[in-house]
Design a protein around this motif. Structure first.
Motif, PDB file in Angstrom:
ATOM      1  N   GLY A  66     -10.370   8.452   2.033  1.00 37.55           N
ATOM      2  CA  GLY A  66     -11.030   9.601   1.330  1.00 37.55           C
ATOM      3  C   GLY A  66     -10.635  10.994   1.924  1.00 37.55           C
ATOM      4  O   GLY A  66     -11.203  12.074   1.895  1.00 37.55           O
ATOM      5  N   VAL A  67      -9.191  10.809   2.032  1.00 36.73           N
ATOM      6  CA  VAL A  67      -8.566  12.166   2.298  1.00 36.73           C
ATOM      7  C   VAL A  67      -7.322  12.284   1.577  1.00 36.73           C
ATOM      8  O   VAL A  67      -7.057  11.603   0.664  1.00 36.73           O
ATOM      9  CB  VAL A  67      -8.146  12.026   3.850  1.00 36.73           C
ATOM     10  CG1 VAL A  67      -9.132  12.081   4.787  1.00 36.73           C
ATOM     11  CG2 VAL A  67      -7.030  10.880   4.160  1.00 36.73           C
ATOM     12  N   ARG A  68      -6.720  13.535   1.612  1.00 37.83           N
ATOM     13  CA  ARG A  68      -5.426  13.755   0.740  1.00 37.83           C
ATOM     14  C   ARG A  68      -4.260  13.285   1.600  1.00 37.83           C
ATOM     15  O   ARG A  68      -4.499  12.963   2.935  1.00 37.83           O
ATOM     16  CB  ARG A  68      -5.126  15.392   0.925  1.00 37.83           C
ATOM     17  CG  ARG A  68      -6.418  16.112   0.019  1.00 37.83           C
ATOM     18  CD  ARG A  68      -5.989  17.530  -0.197  1.00 37.83           C
ATOM     19  NE  ARG A  68      -6.879  18.414  -0.714  1.00 37.83           N
ATOM     20  CZ  ARG A  68      -6.844  18.671  -1.833  1.00 37.83           C
ATOM     21  NH1 ARG A  68      -6.013  18.081  -2.745  1.00 37.83           N
ATOM     22  NH2 ARG A  68      -7.785  19.437  -2.563  1.00 37.83           N
ATOM     23  N   GLU A  69      -3.087  12.914   1.024  1.00 35.63           N
ATOM     24  CA  GLU A  69      -2.118  12.596   1.181  1.00 35.63           C
ATOM     25  C   GLU A  69      -1.432  13.430   2.649  1.00 35.63           C
ATOM     26  O   GLU A  69      -0.837  12.586   3.386  1.00 35.63           O
ATOM     27  CB  GLU A  69      -0.781  12.216   0.384  1.00 35.63           C
ATOM     28  CG  GLU A  69      -1.583  11.130  -0.589  1.00 35.63           C
ATOM     29  CD  GLU A  69      -0.256  11.082  -1.870  1.00 35.63           C
ATOM     30  OE1 GLU A  69       0.912  11.068  -1.513  1.00 35.63           O
ATOM     31  OE2 GLU A  69      -0.841  10.826  -2.746  1.00 35.63           O
ATOM     32  N   SER A  70      -1.589  14.432   2.539  1.00 40.62           N
ATOM     33  CA  SER A  70      -0.881  15.404   3.396  1.00 40.62           C
ATOM     34  C   SER A  70      -1.914  15.893   4.807  1.00 40.62           C
ATOM     35  O   SER A  70      -1.599  16.626   5.360  1.00 40.62           O
ATOM     36  CB  SER A  70      -0.155  16.747   2.773  1.00 40.62           C
ATOM     37  OG  SER A  70      -1.459  17.561   1.966  1.00 40.62           O
ATOM     38  N   THR A  71      -2.753  15.129   4.905  1.00 40.37           N
ATOM     39  CA  THR A  71      -4.038  15.430   5.841  1.00 40.37           C
ATOM     40  C   THR A  71      -3.444  15.306   7.504  1.00 40.37           C
ATOM     41  O   THR A  71      -2.457  14.350   7.403  1.00 40.37           O
ATOM     42  CB  THR A  71      -5.156  14.402   5.707  1.00 40.37           C
ATOM     43  OG1 THR A  71      -5.653  14.603   4.443  1.00 40.37           O
ATOM     44  CG2 THR A  71      -6.364  14.866   6.680  1.00 40.37           C
ATOM     45  N   ALA A  72      -4.008  16.111   8.118  1.00 41.64           N
ATOM     46  CA  ALA A  72      -3.288  16.143   9.604  1.00 41.64           C
ATOM     47  C   ALA A  72      -3.839  14.766  10.467  1.00 41.64           C
ATOM     48  O   ALA A  72      -4.732  14.211   9.645  1.00 41.64           O
ATOM     49  CB  ALA A  72      -3.861  17.430  10.334  1.00 41.64           C
ATOM     50  N   MET A 116       0.645  -1.204  -0.056  1.00 38.20           N
ATOM     51  CA  MET A 116      -0.029   0.044   0.133  1.00 38.20           C
ATOM     52  C   MET A 116       1.031   1.165  -0.069  1.00 38.20           C
ATOM     53  O   MET A 116       1.653   1.466   0.896  1.00 38.20           O
ATOM     54  CB  MET A 116      -0.937  -0.043   1.042  1.00 38.20           C
ATOM     55  CG  MET A 116      -2.044   1.063   1.225  1.00 38.20           C
ATOM     56  SD  MET A 116      -3.145   1.072   2.446  1.00 38.20           S
ATOM     57  CE  MET A 116      -4.194  -0.266   1.832  1.00 38.20           C
ATOM     58  N   THR A 117       0.452   2.254  -1.029  1.00 38.49           N
ATOM     59  CA  THR A 117       1.269   3.541  -1.048  1.00 38.49           C
ATOM     60  C   THR A 117       0.323   4.564  -0.242  1.00 38.49           C
ATOM     61  O   THR A 117      -0.838   4.211   0.133  1.00 38.49           O
ATOM     62  CB  THR A 117       1.471   3.719  -2.366  1.00 38.49           C
ATOM     63  OG1 THR A 117       0.013   4.056  -3.065  1.00 38.49           O
ATOM     64  CG2 THR A 117       2.051   2.904  -3.460  1.00 38.49           C
ATOM     65  N   ARG A 118       1.237   5.779   0.056  1.00 37.03           N
ATOM     66  CA  ARG A 118       0.332   6.840   0.722  1.00 37.03           C
ATOM     67  C   ARG A 118      -1.063   7.229  -0.042  1.00 37.03           C
ATOM     68  O   ARG A 118      -1.985   7.706   0.147  1.00 37.03           O
ATOM     69  CB  ARG A 118       1.197   8.120   0.926  1.00 37.03           C
ATOM     70  CG  ARG A 118       2.257   7.650   2.084  1.00 37.03           C
ATOM     71  CD  ARG A 118       3.221   8.870   2.328  1.00 37.03           C
ATOM     72  NE  ARG A 118       2.178  10.116   3.034  1.00 37.03           N
ATOM     73  CZ  ARG A 118       1.710  10.192   4.229  1.00 37.03           C
ATOM     74  NH1 ARG A 118       2.242   9.205   5.100  1.00 37.03           N
ATOM     75  NH2 ARG A 118       1.176  11.225   4.274  1.00 37.03           N
ATOM     76  N   ARG A 119      -0.792   7.249  -1.616  1.00 34.82           N
ATOM     77  CA  ARG A 119      -1.924   7.462  -2.478  1.00 34.82           C
ATOM     78  C   ARG A 119      -3.020   6.440  -2.146  1.00 34.82           C
ATOM     79  O   ARG A 119      -4.137   7.175  -2.175  1.00 34.82           O
ATOM     80  CB  ARG A 119      -1.274   7.627  -3.848  1.00 34.82           C
ATOM     81  CG  ARG A 119      -2.170   8.023  -4.860  1.00 34.82           C
ATOM     82  CD  ARG A 119      -1.924   8.053  -6.187  1.00 34.82           C
ATOM     83  NE  ARG A 119      -2.834   8.361  -7.285  1.00 34.82           N
ATOM     84  CZ  ARG A 119      -3.755   7.705  -7.762  1.00 34.82           C
ATOM     85  NH1 ARG A 119      -3.682   6.342  -7.585  1.00 34.82           N
ATOM     86  NH2 ARG A 119      -4.535   8.097  -8.649  1.00 34.82           N
TER      87      ARG A 119
END
Length: 112
Positions: free
Chosen positions: A59-65, A49-52
């Motif tokens: 259902g979030v962005r890769e750089s989400t808090a 599994m990758t971050r993408r």
């Protein structure tokens, strides 16, 4: 005398509206296809599994808090929990996605 005139105007108005509707429908059908946003990701899971992929699952962005990742994990897990009729496989992938985004992976991957 006025009644036949009003009836004739109503029939003519209906005919023009119908003609316009048919022309609009034909123009709508003849338009070129456009690229549409797809709500769901098409494709299976990757072996590692990758971050993408993790971001797509939750259902979030890769750089989400961190707190947003945990909130998204909870929301998706409530909908897919095995005790509520969900899949054990999907639950493991959802948990793996949370671990990848939070940086807690040990390289073990999914339980399946």
């Amino acid at each position: 005398m006025a009644t036949p005139l009003i009836m004739g105007m109503a029939i003519a108005a209906t005919a023009y509206a119908g003609r316009y509707g048919i022309q609009a429908w034909q123009a709508f059908k003849a338009r070129p296809p456009t690229a549409r946003m797809r709500k769901f990701y098409e494709g299976g899971f990757q072996t590692v599994m990758t971050r993408r992929e993790a971001a797509l699952i939750l259902g979030v962005r890769e750089s989400t808090a961190t707190d947003k990742v945990k909130e998204a994990h909870r929301r998706v897990m409530v909908a897919n929990h095995p005790d509520a009729g969900g899949s054990h496989y999907l639950a493991s992938k959802i948990n793996e996605a949370k671990d990848v985004l939070l940086g807690k992976t040990k390289g073990g991957g999914s339980a399946f």
